[in-house]
Design an enzyme around this catalytic site. Structure first.
Site, mmCIF file in Angstrom:
data_model
loop_
_atom_site.group_PDB
_atom_site.id
_atom_site.type_symbol
_atom_site.label_atom_id
_atom_site.label_comp_id
_atom_site.label_asym_id
_atom_site.label_seq_id
_atom_site.Cartn_x
_atom_site.Cartn_y
_atom_site.Cartn_z
ATOM 1 N N ASN A 9 0.874 -1.178 0.000
ATOM 2 C CA ASN A 9 0.000 0.000 0.000
ATOM 3 C C ASN A 9 0.905 1.220 0.000
ATOM 4 O O ASN A 9 1.498 1.566 1.015
ATOM 5 C CB ASN A 9 -0.887 -0.020 1.261
ATOM 6 C CG ASN A 9 -1.674 1.271 1.423
ATOM 7 O OD1 ASN A 9 -1.740 2.094 0.510
ATOM 8 N ND2 ASN A 9 -2.264 1.447 2.602
ATOM 9 N N HIS A 95 -9.543 1.559 4.636
ATOM 10 C CA HIS A 95 -8.288 1.739 5.373
ATOM 11 C C HIS A 95 -8.511 2.721 6.518
ATOM 12 O O HIS A 95 -9.299 3.665 6.400
ATOM 13 C CB HIS A 95 -7.206 2.259 4.418
ATOM 14 C CG HIS A 95 -5.846 2.242 5.031
ATOM 15 N ND1 HIS A 95 -5.420 3.224 5.892
ATOM 16 C CD2 HIS A 95 -4.836 1.344 4.942
ATOM 17 C CE1 HIS A 95 -4.187 2.924 6.296
ATOM 18 N NE2 HIS A 95 -3.809 1.796 5.736
ATOM 19 N N GLU A 97 -6.873 5.128 7.537
ATOM 20 C CA GLU A 97 -6.649 6.540 7.186
ATOM 21 C C GLU A 97 -7.867 7.119 6.463
ATOM 22 O O GLU A 97 -8.179 8.300 6.615
ATOM 23 C CB GLU A 97 -5.365 6.666 6.337
ATOM 24 C CG GLU A 97 -4.123 6.437 7.194
ATOM 25 C CD GLU A 97 -2.930 5.847 6.466
ATOM 26 O OE1 GLU A 97 -2.906 5.841 5.221
ATOM 27 O OE2 GLU A 97 -2.020 5.352 7.167
ATOM 28 N N GLU A 167 -5.626 -4.463 10.552
ATOM 29 C CA GLU A 167 -4.609 -3.433 10.734
ATOM 30 C C GLU A 167 -4.873 -2.673 12.032
ATOM 31 O O GLU A 167 -5.684 -1.733 12.049
ATOM 32 C CB GLU A 167 -4.644 -2.448 9.560
ATOM 33 C CG GLU A 167 -4.362 -3.106 8.223
ATOM 34 C CD GLU A 167 -3.714 -2.139 7.242
ATOM 35 O OE1 GLU A 167 -2.644 -2.477 6.733
ATOM 36 O OE2 GLU A 167 -4.245 -1.043 7.029
ATOM 37 N N SER A 213 3.196 -1.777 10.264
ATOM 38 C CA SER A 213 4.647 -1.874 10.463
ATOM 39 C C SER A 213 5.194 -3.274 10.217
ATOM 40 O O SER A 213 6.126 -3.712 10.888
ATOM 41 C CB SER A 213 5.037 -1.371 11.855
ATOM 42 O OG SER A 213 4.647 -0.003 12.003
ATOM 43 N N GLY A 235 4.937 1.330 4.508
ATOM 44 C CA GLY A 235 6.282 1.877 4.340
ATOM 45 C C GLY A 235 7.287 0.902 3.754
ATOM 46 O O GLY A 235 8.080 1.263 2.878
HETATM 47 P P1 PGA Z 1 2.700 0.508 7.488
HETATM 48 O O1 PGA Z 1 1.257 0.712 6.817
HETATM 49 O O2 PGA Z 1 3.207 -0.828 6.995
HETATM 50 O O3 PGA Z 1 3.522 1.657 6.988
HETATM 51 O O4 PGA Z 1 2.502 0.513 8.961
HETATM 52 C C1 PGA Z 1 0.373 -0.370 6.646
HETATM 53 C C2 PGA Z 1 -0.930 0.135 6.075
HETATM 54 O O5 PGA Z 1 -1.359 1.227 6.446
HETATM 55 O O6 PGA Z 1 -1.553 -0.538 5.234
#
Ligand code: PGA
Length: 260
Positions: A9, A95, A97, A167, A213, A235
């Site tokens: 992602n 998601h 966010e 998540e 993460s 990330g």
């Molecule tokens: P992250 O993001 O691996 O940077 O924690 C995961 C995601 O939001 O899908």
């Protein structure tokens, strides 16, 4: 049987030029990978480049969001119909966010998941608890509410086409990963919700990805858990050499997973 699935992602990172450079480096690394599925979900403006670059490879391309409906007066929006037309296979839905910054709720998640399926995209539906919810002991209740509102009303046969991503919001982009045990507990709870809703045989076929993460040095321990069938990687999916290590870690998953 559940084939391990690693999806990147990219969020709001990378231009078309960066996207081409990623695939130039990543495709030779991932060539010959068997027994696992890989996908990249770049920003909308990069989809065209990503789809052209990945053509003929085993890497699927997905979007990070979609608007319900086919087309219409919806300034700034992109529909599942349009995503399918350019060659997307997946779309991330709900998601955290999107929930946090764009006010998405269970009803919206459900209508987007239905729209994805209607146009032949596989929705990757995200669920997960906030830190305060975990600390107050309501993780399972939160997951159940998200499942009941955003996923359960889908038609039973549609569950064969969806992917769920657990998540924990407190682990996204923070460097704080759920321990493999914590993640497995949540994945096990989601599996029970699935089994209770569509039966154990169908429930055993739905892939549940971990996100938050996930990186090269923790992927193997997470992916070794019986109900962690892959990852939604933010990330650590931006660099070809980092992401390939996570894809390779999935190789160690038990091949018979999901057959019991
Ligand atoms: P992250 O993001 O691996 O940077 O924690 C995961 C995601 O939001 O899908």
């Amino acid at each position: 049987m559940r084939t391990p699935f690693l999806a990147g992602n990219w969020k709001m990172y990378k231009t078309p030029k960066d996207t081409q450079a990623f695939f130039d480096a990543f495709l030779p690394l991932v060539a010959g990978a068997t027994g696992r599925d890989a996908a990249i979900c770049p920003p909308y403006i990069d989809l065209h480049v990503a789809i052209a670059a990945a053509a003929g490879s085993k890497v699927g391309i997905g979007a990070q969001n979609l608007a319900a409906g086919k087309e219409g007066a919806m300034t700034g929006e992109i529909s599942g119909y349009m995503l399918k037309a350019i060659g997307c296979r997946y779309v991330i839905i709900g998601h955290s966010e999107r929930r946090q910054y764009f006010g998405e709720n269970e009803a919206g998640v459900l209508s987007k998941a239905r729209a994805a399926l209607e146009y032949g995209l596989a929705p990757i539906v995200c669920v997960g608890e906030l830190l305060a919810e975990r600390e107050s002991g309501s993780t399972e209740a939160v997951l159940a509410a998200q499942f009941d509102g955003g996923i359960a009303p889908l038609a039973p046969e549609q569950f064969a086409k969806i992917v769920i991503a657990y998540e924990p919001v407190w682990a996204i982009g923070t460097g704080k990963t759920a321990t493999p045990q914590m993640a497995q507990e949540a994945h096990g709870a989601i599996r029970l919700l699935l089994n209770g809703h569509i039966g154990a045989a169908a429930g055993a076929k739905v892939r549940i990805l971990y996100g938050g993460s996930m990186k090269a040095d923790n992927a193997e321990a997470l992916l070794a858990q019986p109900d962690i069938d892959g990852g939604l990687v933010g990330g650590a999916s931006l660099e070809p050499r980092g992401f390939i290590k996570i894809v390779q870690a999935a190789q160690k998953l038990a091949p018979q997973r999901g057959q019991s």
